[in-house]
Design a protein around this motif. Structure first.
Motif, short mmCIF file in Angstrom:
data_model
loop_
_atom_site.label_atom_id
_atom_site.label_comp_id
_atom_site.label_asym_id
_atom_site.label_seq_id
_atom_site.Cartn_x
_atom_site.Cartn_y
_atom_site.Cartn_z
N PRO A 114 0.85 -1.12 -0.01
CA PRO A 114 -0.01 -0.03 0.03
C PRO A 114 0.94 1.19 -0.03
N TRP A 116 0.80 3.94 1.65
CA TRP A 116 0.63 4.63 2.87
C TRP A 116 1.70 3.92 3.72
N THR A 117 2.21 2.75 3.48
CA THR A 117 3.12 1.76 4.25
C THR A 117 4.42 2.47 4.56
N GLU A 222 -6.64 -0.30 1.48
CA GLU A 222 -6.76 0.23 2.65
C GLU A 222 -7.52 -0.23 3.72
N ARG A 239 -8.19 6.17 11.04
CA ARG A 239 -7.47 5.43 9.92
C ARG A 239 -5.82 5.45 9.95
N ARG A 240 -5.34 6.42 10.69
CA ARG A 240 -3.95 6.51 11.02
C ARG A 240 -3.43 5.30 11.82
N ARG A 243 -3.66 2.02 10.13
CA ARG A 243 -2.54 1.71 9.16
C ARG A 243 -1.15 1.35 10.08
#
Length: 257
Positions: A114, A116-117, A222, A239-240, A243
């Motif tokens: 992803p 965001w990783t 996500e 959401r943070r 993750r």
């Protein structure tokens, strides 16, 4: 006397286009699940095509209890979540031949870590594991959506398991992995690891990391379920947070490969 019942109506048109037999599937699964040593709803009637209730529906008994996501005794809660699974997986019967076969809900082609990783190498290892060969295991009756929000509690004891629409014949490790992934989201990695320890002790088998990997990638790109977690009282989750928790989970799976 009066009996409390539940009418489950399948109202999502997009689901019914893809899977018009949802009511039939759940009723079949509930009849099999009734053989397990755990309370499950009993089928009273099935409206296969919605001729009586507008949409396909299952009328079933109500199981006592409520969803409990903030237990006083976390270890006891996790232990009971783990202990019920072998009883489900032990269900036998000729009717298993009519139950759908397990398949992953992810497209295994073209997977990527992803965006965001912060742990791309760990995610690459998880993806490679998911795309690789799977251990040969005996296929069993599995819930296929086993997680704390489908489990009911009464007076500190697990009182029932609900939502059997996705029940399948497949690897027991999928139920373990699916619950672990949900526990990572709701309670963090330590809780998911503790659940795995309890399951391995009661089932006498080791949870292969491939089943955890396959579940983890089903959440890409996500992590989902945030709104559902808020609905059950875990309103501080963001959401943070999810993750970060799934990054740590990816690292832990990669280390077990």
């Amino acid at each position: 006397g009066r009996e409390r019942v539940v009418l489950r109506r399948y109202v999502r048109a997009d689901w019914l286009v893809r899977e018009p037999d949802l009511a039939v599937r759940e009723a079949r699964a509930l009849r099999l699940a009734s053989r397990a040593e755990v309370a499950t709803p009993e089928v009273i009637a099935v409206d296969e095509e919605g001729s009586e209730s507008d949409v396909p529906s299952v009328l079933m008994s109500q199981v006592a209890g409520r969803v409990r996501m903030v237990p006083r005794d976390l270890d006891g809660w996790l232990r009971q979540l783990a202990e019920v699974l072998p009883a489900i997986h032990a269900v036998e019967g000729d009717e298993l031949g009519e139950v759908q076969r397990y398949q992953t809900w992810a497209d295994l082609d073209g997977l990527a870590a992803p965006e965001w990783t912060g742990e791309p190498e760990a995610w690459a290892a998880v993806i490679a594991l998911a795309q690789g060969p799977r251990p040969r295991v005996r296929q069993r009756f599995i819930h296929r959506d086993y997680h704390p929000m489908n489990v009911l509690w009464s007076r500190g004891r697990l009182s029932g398991v609900v939502d059997w629409t996705n029940a399948s014949v497949g690897p027991p490790g999928n139920d373990v992995g699916w619950c672990r992934g949900n526990l990572v989201a709701s309670h963090g990695l330590k809780a998911a690891e503790r659940f795995r320890e309890f399951y391995e002790a009661v089932a006498g088998v080791e949870q292969h990391p491939v089943w955890d990997a396959l579940v983890l990638i089903e959440g890409l790109p996500e992590p989902g379920g945030l709104a559902q977690l808020h609905d059950v009282g875990l309103t501080s989750l963001t959401r943070r947070t999810l993750r970060a928790r799934f990054d740590r989970y990816a690292v832990s799976i990669a280390r077990r490969v």
